[in-house]
Each structure stands twice: as C-alpha cells, then as structure tokens.
Design an enzyme around this catalytic site. Structure first.
Site, PDB file in Angstrom:
ATOM      1  N   LYS A   9      -8.683   3.765  -3.515  1.00  0.00           N
ATOM      2  CA  LYS A   9      -9.318   3.272  -2.294  1.00  0.00           C
ATOM      3  C   LYS A   9     -10.677   3.940  -2.110  1.00  0.00           C
ATOM      4  O   LYS A   9     -10.795   5.167  -2.139  1.00  0.00           O
ATOM      5  CB  LYS A   9      -8.417   3.545  -1.086  1.00  0.00           C
ATOM      6  CG  LYS A   9      -8.891   2.870   0.203  1.00  0.00           C
ATOM      7  CD  LYS A   9      -7.846   3.013   1.312  1.00  0.00           C
ATOM      8  CE  LYS A   9      -8.258   2.237   2.556  1.00  0.00           C
ATOM      9  NZ  LYS A   9      -7.241   2.326   3.636  1.00  0.00           N
ATOM     10  N   GLU A  56       0.823  -1.209   0.000  1.00  0.00           N
ATOM     11  CA  GLU A  56       0.000   0.000   0.000  1.00  0.00           C
ATOM     12  C   GLU A  56       0.857   1.259   0.000  1.00  0.00           C
ATOM     13  O   GLU A  56       1.784   1.409   0.799  1.00  0.00           O
ATOM     14  CB  GLU A  56      -0.902  -0.010   1.240  1.00  0.00           C
ATOM     15  CG  GLU A  56      -1.801   1.195   1.364  1.00  0.00           C
ATOM     16  CD  GLU A  56      -2.666   1.146   2.618  1.00  0.00           C
ATOM     17  OE1 GLU A  56      -3.622   1.945   2.698  1.00  0.00           O
ATOM     18  OE2 GLU A  56      -2.396   0.319   3.520  1.00  0.00           O
ATOM     19  N   CYS A  86      -5.847  -2.499   1.789  1.00  0.00           N
ATOM     20  CA  CYS A  86      -5.916  -2.486   3.236  1.00  0.00           C
ATOM     21  C   CYS A  86      -7.314  -2.866   3.748  1.00  0.00           C
ATOM     22  O   CYS A  86      -7.814  -3.933   3.463  1.00  0.00           O
ATOM     23  CB  CYS A  86      -5.451  -1.130   3.758  1.00  0.00           C
ATOM     24  SG  CYS A  86      -4.890  -1.141   5.473  1.00  0.00           S
TER      25      CYS A  86
END
Length: 247
Positions: A138, A48, A172
């Site tokens: 994201k 990430e 994540c």
C-alpha cells in the site's frame, strides 16, 4: 483478453481470531481456498490484510490512555505477520499449486531483508503453480494506519498477465487515488481487484465507477469482524468490552 468465463470467489468470513496460515496459527486461508476451489473458482480473492486480520483497534483505542493495550496487541500482530523472505506464505502457495488456482490475498507483510521491524499492508498475487507473481505494498496508509504500516514504494503498482486475464490490485483507499488507478489502466488491467476494510454506498459506487472508467472487471472484497475474542480478552482485560470491533 480474458479467454472466456472465469469463475471467481472472494472470501470474507467473520474473523474471530487471527487468520494466519502456518505453524501454531489457524490455517483458515488454506481452508477457504479449498472451499472456493471446490466450488469451481479459478481466481480466489481474500480482502485487505486477511492474514492475520485488519488492525481495527487503531481507529478505536486512544493514543495515550490505551498505550499499554495497543502495545500488547501490536506485539501479537508482529508475531503473526508474514515474512515473504522466510517463505511464511508457503502453505497458501502450496494450496494454490495443489488446486491450480490464482489467489489474490491481503497480508500484513513483515519486512524480512533488513531490520524485520517494518510492517506493510501488502497484497500478493499467487499463480496456479504456487509462485508469487506480484507483491504490491500500500502506497500511503490511511490516517492512523501510519502507526502500523510503512509506505509502499510502488514497485508492485503494475498489472500481471495471466492465463485468465491481466490482473492488477489496489488496496482500500488507494482506489480513491486517480493516478494509482491510471497506472493500472495504462498497463491494460482486465481484472481489477480491490481488497478493503471500507464499506457503504460510496465504496460500492467507486467500484462501479472504476469498472466503467477502466473498462475492466472489478472484484471488491471487504472484511467482516465480530466483537471480541477470547485471545483479545486476555490481552485487553477489563478494557476489551470498551472496544467496538464491527467493521
């Protein structure tokens, strides 16, 4: 269907400074790609926001008392983030093409079409010809991450057919979102890539559960950070020793 064995490498060396890829920045991502390709990898996975690094200070610094310090660090982050419109990922794309590998890499993406003021937590899939095959932002940054990143629009929430299998990625804590996972399952994901800053038994159990639930191969890649850098010392001054950086 995956056409036989695929050797995969994920790179998460300890980050002592920004891992940016071009100009005055360290070409670490390219170096690590070459290292993985030398070992025979066909798929190289970075964690990430590997370029230029996870903003761990958002979990440590105080909103009011550390405002000046946070602003200084954020300016550095903005300056070292990646504008895809300006092709600032070109060194990594060229390296992928030269070595003939697929690359999944987490980046801080600086929006380049409008105001250039919004950052996104983005993962890109690069093909062995150097082309960007997918960009996923994201969907919902976690807690204080919303001070850094904007919300993604789900346009990249899809699976990409490739010569080594159907590749999809979540970032994540998106991997704790059942409907986001289902979107990849429904699209026939075979190689599920999960870059993260998370760690521990719960995260590992989640990776195993996803493999069982989705009937797919799962690659989880996490970050590793060390305390302090000379650059952060100059930014943080006497306060830098008070900011734990382990991750």
């Amino acid at each position: 269907m995956i056409p036989g064995p695929v050797r995969c490498a994920w790179r998460s060396s300890s980050v002592r400074r920004c891992c940016s890829i071009g100009g005055r920045r360290s070409p670490w991502a390219v170096d690590h790609l070459n290292e993985a390709a030398d070992a025979g990898a066909r798929l190289v996975v970075f964690p990430e926001t590997y370029v230029p690094g996870y903003p761990v200070w958002i979990w440590r610094l105080r909103p009011e008392d550390d405002f000046v310090l946070t602003g200084a660090i954020h300016r550095e982050l903005l300056a070292n983030s990646v504008d895809l419109v300006a092709d600032e990922l070109r060194p990594l794309r060229e390296a992928a093409s030269e070595r003939g590998v697929f690359v999944v890499c987490g980046i801080h993406e600086r929006e380049g079409e409008f105001s250039r003021s919004t950052l996104y937590n983005t993962v890109v899939l690069i093909g062995p010809d150097g082309a960007i095959l997918n960009r996923h932002r994201k969907l919902m940054p976690t807690n204080p991450e919303r001070m850094v990143w904007g919300q993604g629009d789900a346009s990249g929430l899809r699976v990409t057919p490739t010569a080594i299998g159907r590749i999809g990625s979540l970032i994540c804590w998106e991997n704790y979102m059942p409907l986001a996972r289902f979107a990849l399952y429904a699209d026939g994901v075979e190689i599920y890539v999960a870059g993260t800053w998370d760690e521990g038994e719960t995260w590992i159990a989640t990776m195993r559960h996803i493999a069982a639930e989705g009937r797919c191969w799962v690659v989880g890649a996490g970050c590793s950070l060390r305390p302090l850098t000379s650059r952060r010392d100059s930014l943080a001054g006497s306060n830098c020793s008070q900011i734990p950086m382990s991750g």
